[in-house]
Design an enzyme around this catalytic site. Structure first.
Site, short mmCIF file in Angstrom:
data_model
loop_
_atom_site.label_atom_id
_atom_site.label_comp_id
_atom_site.label_asym_id
_atom_site.label_seq_id
_atom_site.Cartn_x
_atom_site.Cartn_y
_atom_site.Cartn_z
N GLU A 24 -4.84 2.43 -4.28
CA GLU A 24 -3.37 2.31 -4.16
C GLU A 24 -2.75 1.08 -3.73
OE1 GLU A 24 -4.69 4.59 -0.33
OE2 GLU A 24 -5.39 4.17 -2.54
N HIS B 267 -4.51 14.35 -9.03
CA HIS B 267 -4.56 13.20 -9.43
C HIS B 267 -3.67 12.69 -10.47
CE1 HIS B 267 -7.99 12.06 -6.68
NE2 HIS B 267 -8.63 13.30 -7.15
N ASP C 117 -1.60 9.19 -10.40
CA ASP C 117 -1.66 8.24 -11.38
C ASP C 117 -0.23 8.01 -11.80
OD1 ASP C 117 -4.40 8.22 -11.53
OD2 ASP C 117 -4.64 9.12 -13.13
N ASN D 185 -2.46 12.92 -3.78
CA ASN D 185 -3.51 13.40 -4.81
C ASN D 185 -4.08 14.78 -4.20
OD1 ASN D 185 -3.92 11.24 -6.64
ND2 ASN D 185 -5.08 10.12 -4.99
N ASP E 269 0.81 -1.21 0.01
CA ASP E 269 0.03 -0.01 -0.12
C ASP E 269 0.88 1.35 -0.11
OD1 ASP E 269 -2.94 0.97 0.61
OD2 ASP E 269 -1.68 2.15 1.85
#
Length: 378
Positions: free
Chosen positions: A289, A259, A263, A254, A246
């Site tokens: 994630e 975002h 990504d 973010n 994680d």
């Protein structure tokens, strides 16, 4: 048909049909042997008004040597001058037909032998080849009629019309076979091309349905298919390990950088995982994630080493989109044990992942390790 056009036929096409040329030449030897056997049978068991010496010399030995020499010459051409193989093959076949007709002209249907090379040429699906062979048969008929007085004397006016007509009809039939054969081949090629395109599209659709569009890793659904299969092998004694990863503080990434930057971080985590595990291991984006990895290393220590390598490599990666900052991952790792359900293994590994979070993040936690909050007894 012009001989020049025939000689300019593609070498690639000739090469593809080499095996059939060799088979035809081998068949000529069979025809010669059968003719020899038939002549011997006729001489010994049927009325045959000829002296033994003349029979063995003029009917048996001489013609057989001539036919055999012609076929042998054609085989030499095929071996050393393959470009002329078709010409030599059908020329030899026509000569063999002429000799057989000359020796058996009293057999009324013997002229039909001239149709055989024409029909045989159709197997190559080349009109120029069939036209060349037909021209050879017309030339052979004219030679026999003008220079073989016995053949000429044996023919009646009907034969003079029927034999060339049979050759013409045979050529037309062979031409029809060739045209239809080409159409069938074209239809088959079209069908095969369409089938290949469909297979490629299906493969692409299958790949899309099984992989995550952003990271290129397997998706959640595909992971569970591999996970269940791994459990089956695990019960049979095949070792495997489950790792859950994680990204630390991903929500903050973010919120602060957008975002798009998030990504890119996800994609780099996926790349780092793929670069540091063997191709036999299974990596998937489990959701958001979070990533899941099935490791099939023989020992737990090897699996742990791989996950440490992934953690270290990513923690050392600087992201320009984040102003040169690095991002870390927390990892939980546990081995499968016989009798363990998929829910138990996943829940235990997930607990290890959150233990790594509580222990300060950027860690790999296993059941054997201690964390600040106490032992992780799983």
């Amino acid at each position: 048909m012009r001989i020049k056009d025939f000689l300019n036929a593609s070498d690639a096409s000739i090469h593809r049909q080499t095996k059939w040329i060799k088979r035809f030449l081998e068949t000529y030897w069979v025809v010669i042997a059968l003719h020899l056997a038939a002549q011997l049978f006729s001489y010994f068991f049927l009325p045959y008004e000829i002296e033994a010496g003349a029979f063995y010399y003029k009917v048996l030995a001489g013609p057989t040597l001539l036919m055999g020499g012609t076929v042998a010459a054609a085989q030499l051409v095929d071996r050393y001058a393959a470009r002329y193989s078709f010409i030599s093959m059908f020329t030899a076949g026509t000569f063999v037909s002429m000799v057989i007709i000359h020796l058996n002209m009293d057999v009324r249907i013997i002229g039909a032998v001239m149709l055989l090379p024409i029909m045989a040429s159709a197997i190559f699906f080349r009109l120029d080849l069939t036209m060349y062979t037909a021209a050879l048969q017309i030339a052979a008929f004219c030679i026999l009629y003008n220079w073989d007085y016995r053949f000429k004397a044996f023919l009646n006016p009907f034969d003079l019309v029927s034999i060339p007509l049979f050759i013409l009809v045979g050529t037309l039939v062979a031409g029809i076979i060739i045209v239809n054969g080409r159409e069938l081949l074209h239809d088959l090629e079209t069908t095969m091309t369409a089938k290949q395109d469909l297979m490629a599209e299906n493969a692409l659709i299958l790949k899309i349905s099984r992989t995550d569009a952003l990271t290129g890793l397997f998706n959640h659904m595909s992971f569970h298919e591999f996970y269940e299969k791994a459990l089956e092998y695990g019960e049979l004694g095949v070792p495997f390990h489950l790792a859950l990863l994680d990204i630390d503080n991903f929500k903050g990434v973010n919120d602060k950088f957008g975002h798009r930057a998030g990504d890119l971080v996800l994609s780099r985590v996926a790349y780092t995982i793929q670069e540091n595990i063997p191709s036999t291991d299974i990596a998937a984006r489990y959701g958001g994630e979070e990533f899941a990895v099935l490791l099939f290393e023989p020992t737990f220590e090897e699996a742990l080493g791989l996950m440490e390598r992934v953690r270290t490599a990513f923690s050392e990666t600087r992201h320009a989109e984040l102003g040169g900052l690095a991002v870390t991952v927390s990892i939980g790792l546990k081995s499968f044990e016989k009798g363990m359900t998929k829910e138990r293994l996943f829940e235990d590994t997930d607990a290890l992942l959150y233990a790594a979070k509580r222990a300060g993040r950027n860690k790999v936690i296993t059941p054997l390790q201690k964390v600040d909050e106490g032992s992780v007894a799983l």
